[in-house]
Design a protein around this motif. Structure first.
Motif, PDB file in Angstrom:
ATOM      1  N   ARG A 131       0.840  -1.201   0.000  1.00 25.45           N
ATOM      2  CA  ARG A 131       0.000   0.000   0.000  1.00 25.45           C
ATOM      3  C   ARG A 131       0.877   1.254   0.000  1.00 25.45           C
ATOM      4  N   TRP A 132       1.942   1.212   0.774  1.00 30.40           N
ATOM      5  CA  TRP A 132       2.870   2.353   0.828  1.00 30.40           C
ATOM      6  C   TRP A 132       3.451   2.612  -0.562  1.00 30.40           C
ATOM      7  N   MET A 133       3.814   1.549  -1.266  1.00 27.06           N
ATOM      8  CA  MET A 133       4.360   1.698  -2.618  1.00 27.06           C
ATOM      9  C   MET A 133       3.359   2.411  -3.523  1.00 27.06           C
ATOM     10  N   VAL A 134       2.106   1.981  -3.487  1.00 24.49           N
ATOM     11  CA  VAL A 134       1.066   2.595  -4.318  1.00 24.49           C
ATOM     12  C   VAL A 134       0.870   4.064  -3.935  1.00 24.49           C
ATOM     13  N   GLU A 135       0.862   4.350  -2.658  1.00 22.70           N
ATOM     14  CA  GLU A 135       0.616   5.708  -2.174  1.00 22.70           C
ATOM     15  C   GLU A 135       1.762   6.669  -2.490  1.00 22.70           C
ATOM     16  N   ASN A 136       2.928   6.141  -2.789  1.00 23.56           N
ATOM     17  CA  ASN A 136       4.098   6.991  -2.997  1.00 23.56           C
ATOM     18  C   ASN A 136       4.667   6.935  -4.408  1.00 23.56           C
ATOM     19  N   ALA A 137       3.932   6.348  -5.339  1.00 25.34           N
ATOM     20  CA  ALA A 137       4.417   6.209  -6.717  1.00 25.34           C
ATOM     21  C   ALA A 137       3.533   6.992  -7.681  1.00 25.34           C
ATOM     22  N   GLU A 138       4.126   7.340  -8.819  1.00 23.41           N
ATOM     23  CA  GLU A 138       3.376   7.948  -9.916  1.00 23.41           C
ATOM     24  C   GLU A 138       2.930   6.899 -10.923  1.00 23.41           C
ATOM     25  N   LEU A 139       3.625   5.764 -10.947  1.00 28.14           N
ATOM     26  CA  LEU A 139       3.337   4.702 -11.899  1.00 28.14           C
ATOM     27  C   LEU A 139       3.486   3.357 -11.199  1.00 28.14           C
ATOM     28  N   LEU A 140       2.552   2.447 -11.480  1.00 25.79           N
ATOM     29  CA  LEU A 140       2.651   1.076 -10.997  1.00 25.79           C
ATOM     30  C   LEU A 140       2.827   0.166 -12.205  1.00 25.79           C
ATOM     31  N   VAL A 141       3.925  -0.581 -12.225  1.00 22.91           N
ATOM     32  CA  VAL A 141       4.143  -1.587 -13.259  1.00 22.91           C
ATOM     33  C   VAL A 141       3.863  -2.924 -12.583  1.00 22.91           C
ATOM     34  N   ALA A 142       2.898  -3.646 -13.150  1.00 19.52           N
ATOM     35  CA  ALA A 142       2.422  -4.865 -12.508  1.00 19.52           C
ATOM     36  C   ALA A 142       2.513  -6.052 -13.451  1.00 19.52           C
ATOM     37  N   PHE A 143       2.535  -7.220 -12.853  1.00 16.55           N
ATOM     38  CA  PHE A 143       2.292  -8.458 -13.578  1.00 16.55           C
ATOM     39  C   PHE A 143       1.262  -9.217 -12.755  1.00 16.55           C
ATOM     40  N   VAL A 144      -0.013  -8.935 -13.059  1.00 17.51           N
ATOM     41  CA  VAL A 144      -1.118  -9.524 -12.312  1.00 17.51           C
ATOM     42  C   VAL A 144      -2.088 -10.122 -13.325  1.00 17.51           C
ATOM     43  N   GLU A 145      -2.182 -11.435 -13.302  1.00 17.24           N
ATOM     44  CA  GLU A 145      -3.039 -12.145 -14.250  1.00 17.24           C
ATOM     45  C   GLU A 145      -4.479 -12.167 -13.747  1.00 17.24           C
ATOM     46  N   GLU A 146      -5.412 -12.021 -14.691  1.00 19.41           N
ATOM     47  CA  GLU A 146      -6.834 -12.071 -14.352  1.00 19.41           C
ATOM     48  C   GLU A 146      -7.160 -13.427 -13.739  1.00 19.41           C
ATOM     49  N   GLY A 147      -7.998 -13.400 -12.717  1.00 15.81           N
ATOM     50  CA  GLY A 147      -8.441 -14.636 -12.092  1.00 15.81           C
ATOM     51  C   GLY A 147      -7.555 -15.141 -10.971  1.00 15.81           C
ATOM     52  N   ARG A 148      -6.347 -14.600 -10.848  1.00 13.59           N
ATOM     53  CA  ARG A 148      -5.479 -15.030  -9.747  1.00 13.59           C
ATOM     54  C   ARG A 148      -5.734 -14.161  -8.530  1.00 13.59           C
ATOM     55  N   LYS A 149      -5.665 -14.783  -7.389  1.00 15.12           N
ATOM     56  CA  LYS A 149      -5.898 -14.061  -6.131  1.00 15.12           C
ATOM     57  C   LYS A 149      -4.561 -13.856  -5.427  1.00 15.12           C
ATOM     58  N   GLY A 150      -4.571 -13.023  -4.410  1.00 15.59           N
ATOM     59  CA  GLY A 150      -3.387 -12.822  -3.603  1.00 15.59           C
ATOM     60  C   GLY A 150      -3.046 -11.349  -3.427  1.00 15.59           C
ATOM     61  N   GLY A 151      -1.888 -11.126  -2.844  1.00 11.01           N
ATOM     62  CA  GLY A 151      -1.461  -9.773  -2.519  1.00 11.01           C
ATOM     63  C   GLY A 151      -1.260  -8.882  -3.729  1.00 11.01           C
ATOM     64  N   ALA A 152      -0.768  -9.444  -4.829  1.00  9.47           N
ATOM     65  CA  ALA A 152      -0.556  -8.632  -6.034  1.00  9.47           C
ATOM     66  C   ALA A 152      -1.899  -8.130  -6.572  1.00  9.47           C
ATOM     67  N   MET A 153      -2.911  -8.982  -6.595  1.00  6.84           N
ATOM     68  CA  MET A 153      -4.234  -8.570  -7.073  1.00  6.84           C
ATOM     69  C   MET A 153      -4.839  -7.519  -6.128  1.00  6.84           C
ATOM     70  N   THR A 154      -4.694  -7.722  -4.834  1.00  5.38           N
ATOM     71  CA  THR A 154      -5.199  -6.758  -3.855  1.00  5.38           C
ATOM     72  C   THR A 154      -4.535  -5.399  -4.051  1.00  5.38           C
ATOM     73  N   THR A 155      -3.240  -5.403  -4.272  1.00  7.80           N
ATOM     74  CA  THR A 155      -2.506  -4.154  -4.482  1.00  7.80           C
ATOM     75  C   THR A 155      -2.923  -3.495  -5.783  1.00  7.80           C
ATOM     76  N   LEU A 156      -3.117  -4.274  -6.828  1.00  8.54           N
ATOM     77  CA  LEU A 156      -3.561  -3.720  -8.112  1.00  8.54           C
ATOM     78  C   LEU A 156      -4.926  -3.050  -7.961  1.00  8.54           C
ATOM     79  N   LYS A 157      -5.845  -3.688  -7.270  1.00  9.24           N
ATOM     80  CA  LYS A 157      -7.169  -3.103  -7.041  1.00  9.24           C
ATOM     81  C   LYS A 157      -7.059  -1.802  -6.245  1.00  9.24           C
ATOM     82  N   TYR A 158      -6.183  -1.779  -5.267  1.00 13.84           N
ATOM     83  CA  TYR A 158      -5.959  -0.573  -4.465  1.00 13.84           C
ATOM     84  C   TYR A 158      -5.418   0.553  -5.353  1.00 13.84           C
ATOM     85  N   ALA A 159      -4.497   0.236  -6.238  1.00 14.77           N
ATOM     86  CA  ALA A 159      -3.938   1.235  -7.155  1.00 14.77           C
ATOM     87  C   ALA A 159      -5.016   1.778  -8.093  1.00 14.77           C
TER      88      ALA A 159
END
Length: 173
Positions: free
Chosen positions: A128-156
């Motif tokens: 969450r801190w990363m999202v709150e302090n960045a101008e750009l998020l580069v992600a590798f989050v596949e549709e349908g997968r669950k976990g922290g990366a998906m949660t962070t992507l949704k937050y972004a």
């Protein structure tokens, strides 16, 4: 050099120089398979930003395949373009036994989360801190997968952060 949110200040003699900082956070799945062009794509994004921006801070974790690929790709981009306008920052959720090694590989190692938080919660807080302090998020989050990366992507997404999701690009597979 003194650093403040959004800028670095360099003091030389009597003069102070202000440099705008562009921050990029990286998040992705712990395990990724068959994405052989992923590092090339990350390296190209890093190179482009190093040429476009005055100063770039790259925020990365160290929790799996994606994070390791990111760190390698950014190091290659820094070696090609130069280290003069960038910093590869490992954001640890808590101190780890290998931090001495990491301090040699990364330009900086930081702990943006309160050390009193439970280790599992600390990873989420760090993301969450990363999202709150960045101008750009580069992600590798596949549709349908669950976990922290998906949660962070949704937050972004909810925060309106600019996002590049490499898992959705055809050339990443």
């Amino acid at each position: 050099m003194r650093s403040f949110i959004g800028a670095h200040f360099f003091i030389r003699g009597e003069e102070t120089y202000r440099v705008e900082i562009y921050r990029i956070a990286f998040i992705g799945h712990r395990e990724i398979y068959g994405h052989y062009l992923l590092e090339d794509q990350i390296e190209q994004i890093a190179r482009d930003k190093l040429y476009e921006k005055e100063y770039v801070e790259f925020y990365v974790g160290r929790n799996g395949d994606f994070d390791i690929s990111v760190a390698s790709a950014i190091k290659r981009a820094q070696n090609a373009v130069g280290h003069h306008n960038s910093c590869l920052i490992l954001l640890q959720p808590y101190p780890m036994k290998d931090d001495e090694y990491y301090e040699k590989f990364y330009d900086e190692v930081q702990y943006p989360v309160d050390s009193k938080i439970h280790p599992k919660a600390a990873i989420t807080k760090r993301n969450r801190w990363m999202v709150e302090n960045a101008e750009l998020l580069v992600a590798f989050v596949e549709e349908g997968r669950k976990g922290g990366a998906m949660t962070t992507l949704k937050y972004a997404h909810a925060r309106g952060l600019e996002i590049i999701n490499l898992a959705l690009r055809d050339e990443s597979c």
